[in-house]
Design a protein around this motif. Structure first.
Motif, PDB file in Angstrom:
ATOM      1  N   UNK A  17       0.821  -1.209   0.000  1.00 26.85           N
ATOM      2  CA  UNK A  17       0.000   0.000   0.000  1.00 26.85           C
ATOM      3  C   UNK A  17       0.859   1.265   0.000  1.00 26.85           C
ATOM      4  N   UNK A  18       1.692   1.412   1.037  1.00 23.59           N
ATOM      5  CA  UNK A  18       2.598   2.558   1.091  1.00 23.59           C
ATOM      6  C   UNK A  18       1.895   3.894   1.044  1.00 23.59           C
ATOM      7  N   UNK A  19       0.774   4.030   1.765  1.00 22.18           N
ATOM      8  CA  UNK A  19      -0.018   5.255   1.678  1.00 22.18           C
ATOM      9  C   UNK A  19       0.772   6.476   2.138  1.00 22.18           C
ATOM     10  N   UNK A  20       1.471   6.353   3.248  1.00 17.33           N
ATOM     11  CA  UNK A  20       2.214   7.506   3.772  1.00 17.33           C
ATOM     12  C   UNK A  20       3.383   7.865   2.866  1.00 17.33           C
ATOM     13  N   UNK A  21       4.017   6.862   2.298  1.00 20.11           N
ATOM     14  CA  UNK A  21       5.121   7.125   1.382  1.00 20.11           C
ATOM     15  C   UNK A  21       4.627   7.851   0.125  1.00 20.11           C
ATOM     16  N   UNK A  22       3.466   7.425  -0.376  1.00 20.53           N
ATOM     17  CA  UNK A  22       2.894   8.077  -1.559  1.00 20.53           C
ATOM     18  C   UNK A  22       2.557   9.530  -1.258  1.00 20.53           C
ATOM     19  N   UNK A  23       1.944   9.782  -0.113  1.00 19.53           N
ATOM     20  CA  UNK A  23       1.612  11.153   0.279  1.00 19.53           C
ATOM     21  C   UNK A  23       2.869  12.008   0.392  1.00 19.53           C
ATOM     22  N   UNK A  24       3.927  11.420   0.925  1.00 16.41           N
ATOM     23  CA  UNK A  24       5.183  12.160   1.086  1.00 16.41           C
ATOM     24  C   UNK A  24       5.755  12.547  -0.270  1.00 16.41           C
ATOM     25  N   UNK A  25       5.788  11.604  -1.206  1.00 16.56           N
ATOM     26  CA  UNK A  25       6.306  11.900  -2.542  1.00 16.56           C
ATOM     27  C   UNK A  25       5.467  12.993  -3.202  1.00 16.56           C
ATOM     28  N   UNK A  26       4.146  12.907  -3.064  1.00 15.34           N
ATOM     29  CA  UNK A  26       3.266  13.933  -3.647  1.00 15.34           C
ATOM     30  C   UNK A  26       3.548  15.303  -3.043  1.00 15.34           C
ATOM     31  N   UNK A  27       3.769  15.339  -1.741  1.00  8.69           N
ATOM     32  CA  UNK A  27       4.048  16.620  -1.081  1.00  8.69           C
ATOM     33  C   UNK A  27       5.380  17.204  -1.560  1.00  8.69           C
ATOM     34  N   UNK A  28       6.387  16.352  -1.736  1.00 11.37           N
ATOM     35  CA  UNK A  28       7.675  16.829  -2.241  1.00 11.37           C
ATOM     36  C   UNK A  28       7.534  17.355  -3.665  1.00 11.37           C
ATOM     37  N   UNK A  29       6.732  16.687  -4.489  1.00  9.17           N
ATOM     38  CA  UNK A  29       6.494  17.139  -5.861  1.00  9.17           C
ATOM     39  C   UNK A  29       5.832  18.504  -5.852  1.00  9.17           C
ATOM     40  N   UNK A  30       4.840  18.675  -5.000  1.00  6.52           N
ATOM     41  CA  UNK A  30       4.040  19.898  -5.003  1.00  6.52           C
ATOM     42  C   UNK A  30       4.768  21.085  -4.394  1.00  6.52           C
ATOM     43  N   UNK A  31       5.692  20.839  -3.463  1.00  2.00           N
ATOM     44  CA  UNK A  31       6.237  21.948  -2.691  1.00  2.00           C
ATOM     45  C   UNK A  31       7.757  22.106  -2.743  1.00  2.00           C
TER      46      UNK A  31
ATOM     47  N   UNK B 232      12.113  21.001  -8.142  1.00  2.00           N
ATOM     48  CA  UNK B 232      12.099  21.844  -9.330  1.00  2.00           C
ATOM     49  C   UNK B 232      11.547  21.041 -10.511  1.00  2.00           C
ATOM     50  N   UNK B 233      11.076  21.738 -11.570  1.00  2.00           N
ATOM     51  CA  UNK B 233      10.418  21.034 -12.691  1.00  2.00           C
ATOM     52  C   UNK B 233      11.227  19.894 -13.292  1.00  2.00           C
ATOM     53  N   UNK B 234      12.530  20.056 -13.452  1.00  8.42           N
ATOM     54  CA  UNK B 234      13.340  18.981 -14.039  1.00  8.42           C
ATOM     55  C   UNK B 234      13.259  17.705 -13.211  1.00  8.42           C
ATOM     56  N   UNK B 235      13.207  17.861 -11.898  1.00  7.39           N
ATOM     57  CA  UNK B 235      13.196  16.691 -11.024  1.00  7.39           C
ATOM     58  C   UNK B 235      11.778  16.153 -10.848  1.00  7.39           C
ATOM     59  N   UNK B 236      10.776  17.000 -11.036  1.00 12.06           N
ATOM     60  CA  UNK B 236       9.401  16.509 -11.105  1.00 12.06           C
ATOM     61  C   UNK B 236       9.261  15.562 -12.294  1.00 12.06           C
TER      62      UNK B 236
ATOM     63  N   UNK C 160       1.191  16.238 -12.801  1.00  9.36           N
ATOM     64  CA  UNK C 160       0.395  17.040 -13.731  1.00  9.36           C
ATOM     65  C   UNK C 160      -0.137  18.302 -13.056  1.00  9.36           C
ATOM     66  N   UNK C 161      -0.525  18.188 -11.800  1.00 11.50           N
ATOM     67  CA  UNK C 161      -1.007  19.355 -11.068  1.00 11.50           C
ATOM     68  C   UNK C 161       0.071  20.393 -10.889  1.00 11.50           C
ATOM     69  N   UNK C 162       1.286  19.948 -10.641  1.00  9.95           N
ATOM     70  CA  UNK C 162       2.421  20.874 -10.503  1.00  9.95           C
ATOM     71  C   UNK C 162       2.692  21.596 -11.818  1.00  9.95           C
ATOM     72  N   UNK C 163       2.630  20.877 -12.931  1.00  3.12           N
ATOM     73  CA  UNK C 163       2.842  21.508 -14.230  1.00  3.12           C
ATOM     74  C   UNK C 163       1.774  22.566 -14.484  1.00  3.12           C
ATOM     75  N   UNK C 164       0.540  22.221 -14.144  1.00  4.48           N
ATOM     76  CA  UNK C 164      -0.557  23.127 -14.428  1.00  4.48           C
ATOM     77  C   UNK C 164      -0.475  24.398 -13.595  1.00  4.48           C
ATOM     78  N   UNK C 165      -0.022  24.261 -12.355  1.00  2.00           N
ATOM     79  CA  UNK C 165       0.023  25.427 -11.482  1.00  2.00           C
ATOM     80  C   UNK C 165       1.232  26.314 -11.735  1.00  2.00           C
ATOM     81  N   UNK C 166       2.270  25.739 -12.374  1.00  2.37           N
ATOM     82  CA  UNK C 166       3.516  26.503 -12.508  1.00  2.37           C
ATOM     83  C   UNK C 166       3.727  27.122 -13.880  1.00  2.37           C
ATOM     84  N   UNK C 167       2.872  26.807 -14.859  1.00  4.84           N
ATOM     85  CA  UNK C 167       3.065  27.327 -16.202  1.00  4.84           C
ATOM     86  C   UNK C 167       1.760  27.903 -16.743  1.00  4.84           C
ATOM     87  N   UNK C 168       1.890  28.831 -17.667  1.00  8.08           N
ATOM     88  CA  UNK C 168       0.715  29.386 -18.318  1.00  8.08           C
ATOM     89  C   UNK C 168       0.050  28.338 -19.193  1.00  8.08           C
ATOM     90  N   UNK C 169      -1.286  28.393 -19.340  1.00  8.43           N
ATOM     91  CA  UNK C 169      -1.974  27.400 -20.163  1.00  8.43           C
ATOM     92  C   UNK C 169      -1.402  27.269 -21.561  1.00  8.43           C
TER      93      UNK C 169
END
Length: 205
Positions: A103-117, A120-124, A148-157
């Protein structure tokens, strides 16, 4: 502390032995935050190999054993180290987390948080390529959505089509198509496909 300059003079094997001697993999998290703060100020920067050893010794065991959200001290140490050494961090810590079965629910949440916050884009994009190297699973779908959410929030449409290299985008679409039957009842999969179709509608026929 001047003693930390020894880190720049150790081979990776020596550094691993030093970490084991100092029991850094089990040191209290408050000390871990302080140690990572010292690493930020260390000059010259550590080599990739040395930073990879430290990422493994400091964090891998702690992250893989998470059964609840990481403490604020552990999260502060992770983000501090990641900001300074993102590539070894992704290769040595994130990649094994993504490959971990179960399952790794907490690990998945952690990776998502690192991606979002933090990353940098290259490492995303590096994290996305790592996800696509393993069989897609329900627990990995939120990671792709976070990318995908990080890309959408960080760049113009108008620039969305430039967020992923063509080969990585093609691999994403191919993976989603090939593995669709396994996710016929998955809400997360439906959200992911919708996000891809919305963000890259001019590229998908």
């Amino acid at each position: 502390p001047p003693e930390l300059h020894v880190l720049n003079n150790c081979s990776p094997g020596q550094l691993k032995g030093l970490c084991s001697f100092l029991q850094l993999s089990t040191c209290p998290e408050q000390l871990l935050v302080r140690f990572c703060g010292w690493l930020l100020a260390l000059t010259p920067d550590l080599s990739y190999a040395s930073a990879a050893v430290l990422a493994e010794q400091l964090f891998l065991k702690r992250v893989l054993s998470l059964t609840q959200p990481p403490s604020r001290h552990l999260m502060a140490a992770l983000t501090s180290f990641c900001s300074k050494y993102p590539q070894p961090f992704c290769q040595v810590l994130v990649a094994p987390v993504l490959r971990e079965p179960g399952e790794g629910a907490e690990q998945t949440k952690l990776v998502c948080e690192l991606i979002e916050e933090c990353l940098e884009p290259d490492y995303v994009r590096l994290v996305l390529s790592q996800v696509l190297e393993v069989p897609l699973s329900e627990r990995l779908l939120p990671v792709v959505l976070a990318v995908l959410g990080r890309q959408q929030s960080s760049l113009l449409p108008a620039l969305l089509q430039e967020t992923l290299p063509p080969e990585l985008f093609d691999l994403l679409v191919l993976t989603l198509c090939r593995q669709a039957p396994a996710f016929s009842t998955s809400l997360s999969y439906a959200k992911l496909v919708t996000a891809v179709l919305t963000m890259y509608q001019s590229h998908v026929s």
